[in-house]
Design an enzyme around this catalytic site. Sequence first.
Site, mmCIF file in Angstrom:
data_model
loop_
_atom_site.group_PDB
_atom_site.id
_atom_site.type_symbol
_atom_site.label_atom_id
_atom_site.label_comp_id
_atom_site.label_asym_id
_atom_site.label_seq_id
_atom_site.Cartn_x
_atom_site.Cartn_y
_atom_site.Cartn_z
ATOM 1 N N ASP A 26 0.862 -1.184 0.000
ATOM 2 C CA ASP A 26 0.000 0.000 0.000
ATOM 3 C C ASP A 26 0.899 1.236 0.000
ATOM 4 O OD1 ASP A 26 -3.121 0.782 1.169
ATOM 5 O OD2 ASP A 26 -1.512 2.268 1.413
ATOM 6 N N ASP A 70 -4.914 2.389 -3.814
ATOM 7 C CA ASP A 70 -3.447 2.437 -3.805
ATOM 8 C C ASP A 70 -2.858 1.164 -3.203
ATOM 9 O OD1 ASP A 70 -4.182 2.902 -1.182
ATOM 10 O OD2 ASP A 70 -2.725 4.498 -0.830
HETATM 11 N N1 LIG Z 1 -4.662 9.735 -7.597
HETATM 12 C C1 LIG Z 1 -5.298 8.653 -7.232
HETATM 13 N N2 LIG Z 1 -5.573 8.472 -5.914
HETATM 14 C C2 LIG Z 1 -6.212 7.352 -5.552
HETATM 15 C C3 LIG Z 1 -6.621 6.388 -6.480
HETATM 16 N N3 LIG Z 1 -7.233 5.386 -5.821
HETATM 17 C C4 LIG Z 1 -7.220 5.741 -4.512
HETATM 18 N N4 LIG Z 1 -6.605 6.932 -4.343
HETATM 19 C C5 LIG Z 1 -6.383 7.669 -3.114
HETATM 20 O O1 LIG Z 1 -5.490 6.963 -2.290
HETATM 21 C C6 LIG Z 1 -5.779 7.250 -0.930
HETATM 22 C C7 LIG Z 1 -5.859 5.948 -0.194
HETATM 23 O O2 LIG Z 1 -6.229 6.128 1.139
HETATM 24 P P1 LIG Z 1 -5.214 5.908 2.305
HETATM 25 O O3 LIG Z 1 -4.414 4.660 2.048
HETATM 26 O O4 LIG Z 1 -5.954 6.004 3.571
HETATM 27 O O5 LIG Z 1 -4.290 7.204 2.142
HETATM 28 P P2 LIG Z 1 -2.772 7.346 2.449
HETATM 29 O O6 LIG Z 1 -2.500 8.799 2.482
HETATM 30 O O7 LIG Z 1 -1.992 6.558 1.457
HETATM 31 O O8 LIG Z 1 -2.683 6.754 3.902
HETATM 32 P P3 LIG Z 1 -1.676 5.661 4.447
HETATM 33 O O9 LIG Z 1 -1.886 4.437 3.656
HETATM 34 O O10 LIG Z 1 -2.052 5.491 5.882
HETATM 35 O O11 LIG Z 1 -0.302 6.206 4.281
HETATM 36 C C8 LIG Z 1 -7.103 8.021 -0.904
HETATM 37 O O12 LIG Z 1 -6.858 9.389 -0.716
HETATM 38 C C9 LIG Z 1 -7.651 7.809 -2.317
HETATM 39 O O13 LIG Z 1 -8.411 8.885 -2.784
HETATM 40 C C10 LIG Z 1 -6.335 6.603 -7.865
HETATM 41 O O14 LIG Z 1 -6.648 5.819 -8.758
HETATM 42 N N5 LIG Z 1 -5.675 7.749 -8.178
#
Ligand SMILES: Nc1nc2c(ncn2[C@@H]2O[C@H](COP(=O)(O)OP(=O)(O)OP(=O)(O)O)[C@@H](O)[C@H]2O)c(=O)[nH]1
Length: 299
Positions: A176, A219
């Site tokens: 992740d 992600d």
């Molecule tokens: N740009 C983009 N963002 C995405 C996509 N899919 C998911 N996200 C974003 O990825 C983030 C995933 O959430 P989290 O894993 O809680 O965010 P994070 O900031 O990575 O948090 P941690 O995993 O705790 O580090 C969310 O803000 C989603 O909007 C995508 O296809 N494109």
Amino acid sequence: MNIEQMRSVLDSLPDPVFNLSTSGKYVALFGGQDVRYYHDGTSLVGQNLYDVLKPEKADYFVRKINEALTSGEMMVEEYELSDKDILGLPDEGPEDPIWFEGRIQALDFKVDDESVVLWVASNISERYQLEKKLRYWGDTDQLTELYNRRRLEQDLAAHLASFNRYDISTSVLMLDLDNLKSVNDIEGHHKGDEIIVALADILRKQMREADAAYRYGGDEFVIVLPNTEIKQAISFAERLNSQFATHAESLTIGDIAVTVSIGVTAISADDDSHETTLRRADKLLYDAKNKGKNKVTGF
Ligand SMILES: Nc1nc2c(ncn2[C@@H]2O[C@H](COP(=O)(O)OP(=O)(O)OP(=O)(O)O)[C@@H](O)[C@H]2O)c(=O)[nH]1
């Protein structure tokens, strides 16, 4: 209808209808009038499949002719024909292969003492290409062109079955991205997408041919490493983690640390389904996040 009229009907058929003998002779040809799909094949009549096609392809046709004669049933076969199958043409011909559906039926008479079949060849290239595209996108994530979650479930279930049967170790990594939300918020969604694609490219570069990578969710990614013990899988995860850290520096602006956290596990004898394996990998990933992110946790 008289014989002449019957002949005219046969010649007007859109798909080509061959009579082929047991030794591979083109005994007769009717139809094939749909010029969108077929060239004139009348020059084939009197020749043998082995005069026209490379031996492996001719063998295939003769095998099918004989199967149809033995079974007496109508057989339906899909096959391709391309320049590389034709005698006298180079293996790397300019044209894409043409896909055919052959319907093959034994006839109840002989020609020159040989049994014969009716072989109706229909050009199905458009349908075939469409099916191929549908299959591809049914299994593939659009942004990264890695496999999708649907394909993961299917593959992991198969790995679990072969583990239970042959005791072959398969390791599973769940990854992740760290802090992607901040990238999206500060730099915009487009930048977030760029980072997701960059991670996918690194996974593709680092994997062996037998390994497979999947986009599991936003992600989150999964990598499946067949024939790999947990120890090797952890080393692989550590390598990925540092490769990505180096690469991500060039992608991010400011002080957001976009790194990757990874949970590593292996299919175990206690796993009653592939979901159990995935849940364990997810739990380990969660531990890596709790330990401060940018970490690999394995078990
Ligand atoms: N740009 C983009 N963002 C995405 C996509 N899919 C998911 N996200 C974003 O990825 C983030 C995933 O959430 P989290 O894993 O809680 O965010 P994070 O900031 O990575 O948090 P941690 O995993 O705790 O580090 C969310 O803000 C989603 O909007 C995508 O296809 N494109």
